[in-house]
Design a protein around this motif. Structure first.
Motif, PDB file in Angstrom:
ATOM      1  N   GLY A   1      15.687  10.138  -3.148  1.00  0.00           N
ATOM      2  CA  GLY A   1      16.014   8.777  -2.744  1.00  0.00           C
ATOM      3  C   GLY A   1      15.387   7.722  -3.636  1.00  0.00           C
ATOM      4  O   GLY A   1      14.348   7.947  -4.259  1.00  0.00           O
ATOM      5  N   PHE A   2      16.039   6.587  -3.689  1.00  0.00           N
ATOM      6  CA  PHE A   2      15.607   5.464  -4.521  1.00  0.00           C
ATOM      7  C   PHE A   2      14.321   4.850  -3.984  1.00  0.00           C
ATOM      8  O   PHE A   2      14.150   4.687  -2.773  1.00  0.00           O
ATOM      9  N   VAL A   3      13.436   4.482  -4.915  1.00  0.00           N
ATOM     10  CA  VAL A   3      12.197   3.805  -4.546  1.00  0.00           C
ATOM     11  C   VAL A   3      12.143   2.402  -5.159  1.00  0.00           C
ATOM     12  O   VAL A   3      11.944   1.421  -4.453  1.00  0.00           O
ATOM     13  N   ALA A   4      12.320   2.326  -6.485  1.00  0.00           N
ATOM     14  CA  ALA A   4      12.183   1.027  -7.157  1.00  0.00           C
ATOM     15  C   ALA A   4      12.912   1.051  -8.496  1.00  0.00           C
ATOM     16  O   ALA A   4      13.102   2.105  -9.100  1.00  0.00           O
ATOM     17  N   PHE A   5      13.300  -0.138  -8.947  1.00  0.00           N
ATOM     18  CA  PHE A   5      13.982  -0.317 -10.233  1.00  0.00           C
ATOM     19  C   PHE A   5      13.404  -1.536 -10.930  1.00  0.00           C
ATOM     20  O   PHE A   5      13.049  -2.533 -10.289  1.00  0.00           O
TER      21      PHE A   5
END
Length: 124
Positions: free
Chosen positions: A46-50
């Protein structure tokens, strides 16, 4: 060939902090958006940060907003993830990945050059 190497994981108690690093090679780092993702046992990645190539735009998953900070140093080809107020539910393998389009995506399939990951374990 894009290569990413994560480091900085470890075991901490709830409320503690960790700083993850990801060093890149084989790409023009300053042209890529960079993302952090995580995967807990039995769950999807899953995505955390960009962070945008320029470092002036960031996005976060709601679950980490206000606790995690993503940053980058283009001179060092490195992206960081500062994690504060850690919770047991943050326990996962953390991965960084490169986004050649530079645009923000939360979908892992939009990224390339996945590293081997670094384990973060938060105990209660």
């Amino acid at each position: 060939q894009v290569q990413l190497v994560e480091s900085g994981g470890g075991s901490v108690q709830a409320g503690g902090s960790l700083r993850l690093s990801c060093t890149a090679s084989g790409l023009t780092f300053s042209s890529y958006g960079m993302g952090w993702f995580r995967q807990a046992p039995g769950k999807e990645r899953g995505f955390v940060a960009f962070i945008k190539w320029s470092g002036d735009t960031t996005y976060y998953a709601d679950s980490v907003k206000g606790r995690f900070t993503i940053s980058r140093d283009n001179a060092k080809n490195t992206v960081y993830l500062e994690m504060n107020s850690l919770k047991p539910e943050d326990t996962a393998v953390y991965y960084c990945a490169a986004n050649p389009s530079g645009a923000y995506y939360a979908t892992p399939g939009r990224y390339t050059g996945w590293g081997q990951g670094t384990q973060v374990t938060v105990s209660s």
